[in-house]
Design an enzyme around this catalytic site. Structure first.
Site: not given
Ligand code: FAD
Length: 325
Positions: A26, A30, A57, A102, A134, A187, A191, A193
């Site tokens: 990944e 820049p 990303t 992403h 986030d 995760y 995660h 949260e």
């Molecule tokens: P979700 O899957 O939506 O989950 C977020 C939280 O909500 C979790 O705690 C989940 O259990 C909970 N949840 C899900 N659905 C529900 C629901 N219906 N009701 C209540 N709770 C729920 N961030 C960036 O900004 N840019 C990037 O390019 C980027 N790339 C990433 C690549 C990878 C491989 C990983 C692992 C993370 C990356 N992230 C990136 C970070 C990611 O955006 C954060 O970790 C973010 O906080 C959660 O994203 P998610 O898609 O896992 O969220």
């Protein structure tokens, strides 16, 4: 330059590899105003390991304060590292590799997301990673934009709708539907949260049921966390590939910032090995050796891909890949 099979889905790359573990990584775009050549200079040394795909990303928007007359500051919102889709297109055509943008919920309305996806489709970017993002730096909790997706599941549904010719405000009767292969995040250490790992894995299953084709994990430094996570995911019926994400630790500060930012634990043996180092050069070497050991064990266990978080620097990833692939 070697020619490779491109225009394939991640799941097809995995199938085609016939249980041989693939190498991928990944990169981060820049900062605005920098030359893209620096990015290429970091990617070039990794291409000999034949990554079938590279992830790019997307960063969230943030506030900046612009100095004005009389010591006043003007608050403006900006994206510091734009260009994800453009970079993906340039990597695809420069290196003959599948490049994966992403796509975030945070900071985008559903309409804006649709336009990003239409651009991806026209550019032949047929894999996308669907993420919530986030909270913005100035916010305590994640808040979707007005008219944006709240969770990655909602974004996966939107992408899946597009694959079925269902645009936001129209059903488009066309044989030229998109056919995105959709990745989502998982995760192994939960995660931050989520109330517990089991509930987080149930949410992950919802993403798969909504149309996700594969999962890439957050970085972890203890393979047991990944193996336990995969076991739990399989037990509740998640049957898509789960790609482990690995980051080599490189500087002493990582001991604080990786747990703080990514909410993960570092194994005591790794921490004490780092603490014994006299300088960052030695720490970098500890990080490389740790990642080599992790990678070898994962490959032995038959993972489909080992995916490395390069964070823009490739020399340590190259040192690892040279030993492992
Ligand atoms: P979700 O899957 O939506 O989950 C977020 C939280 O909500 C979790 O705690 C989940 O259990 C909970 N949840 C899900 N659905 C529900 C629901 N219906 N009701 C209540 N709770 C729920 N961030 C960036 O900004 N840019 C990037 O390019 C980027 N790339 C990433 C690549 C990878 C491989 C990983 C692992 C993370 C990356 N992230 C990136 C970070 C990611 O955006 C954060 O970790 C973010 O906080 C959660 O994203 P998610 O898609 O896992 O969220």
């Amino acid at each position: 330059m070697f020619k490779r099979n491109i225009d394939m889905k991640v799941t097809e790359h995995i199938k085609k590899a016939k249980e041989k573990t693939l190498f991928s990584f990944e990169i981060v775009p820049p900062k605005k105003g920098q030359n893209i050549q620096e990015l290429y200079d970091n990617i070039d040394p990794l291409m000999e390991f034949k990554p079938p795909f590279i992830d790019v990303t997307t960063s969230r928007e943030e506030y900046v304060y612009i100095p004005k007359e009389k010591d006043l500051l003007e608050k403006k919102i900006t994206r510091m590292r734009p260009g994800t889709v453009g970079i993906c297109a340039s990597l695809k055509y420069k290196y003959d590799v599948d490049a994966i943008p992403h796509v975030l919920c945070g900071g985008f309305t559903k309409e804006e997301t649709e336009y990003v996806l239409v651009d991806c489709h026209y550019l032949g970017l047929d894999n996308v990673m669907a993420l919530r993002g986030d909270a913005r730096k100035d916010q305590q909790y994640f808040t979707a934009s007005n008219g944006g997706n709240n969770y990655a599941t909602d974004l996966v549904k939107q992408i899946n709708d597009l694959n079925n010719g269902k645009y936001l405000h129209d059903i488009v009767e066309t044989p030229y539907k998109s056919d995105f292969c959709i990745g989502v995040a998982g995760y192994p250490e939960k995660h931050f949260e989520a109330p517990c790992l089991e509930s987080d894995i149930k949410r992950l299953k919802e993403k798969v049921e909504a149309g996700a084709d594969y999962i890439v994990t957050q970085m972890f430094f203890d393979n047991k966390k990944y193996f336990d996570f995969v076991k739990k995911a399989r037990e509740i019926g998640i049957d898509v590939p789960i790609i482990p994400g690995i980051k080599p630790l490189a500087v002493k500060r990582h001991l604080q910032i990786l747990p703080q930012i990514f909410r993960l634990d570092l194994p005591p043996d790794l921490v004490s090995a780092v603490e014994k180092c006299k300088n960052n050069k030695e720490i970098r070497q500890v990080g490389i050796e740790w990642s080599i050991a992790q990678s070898k064990e994962l490959i032995k266990a038959g993972v489909p891909v080992v995916h490395y978080y390069s964070m823009g620097k490739s020399s340590n990833i190259k040192a690892i890949a040279s030993e492992v692939f």
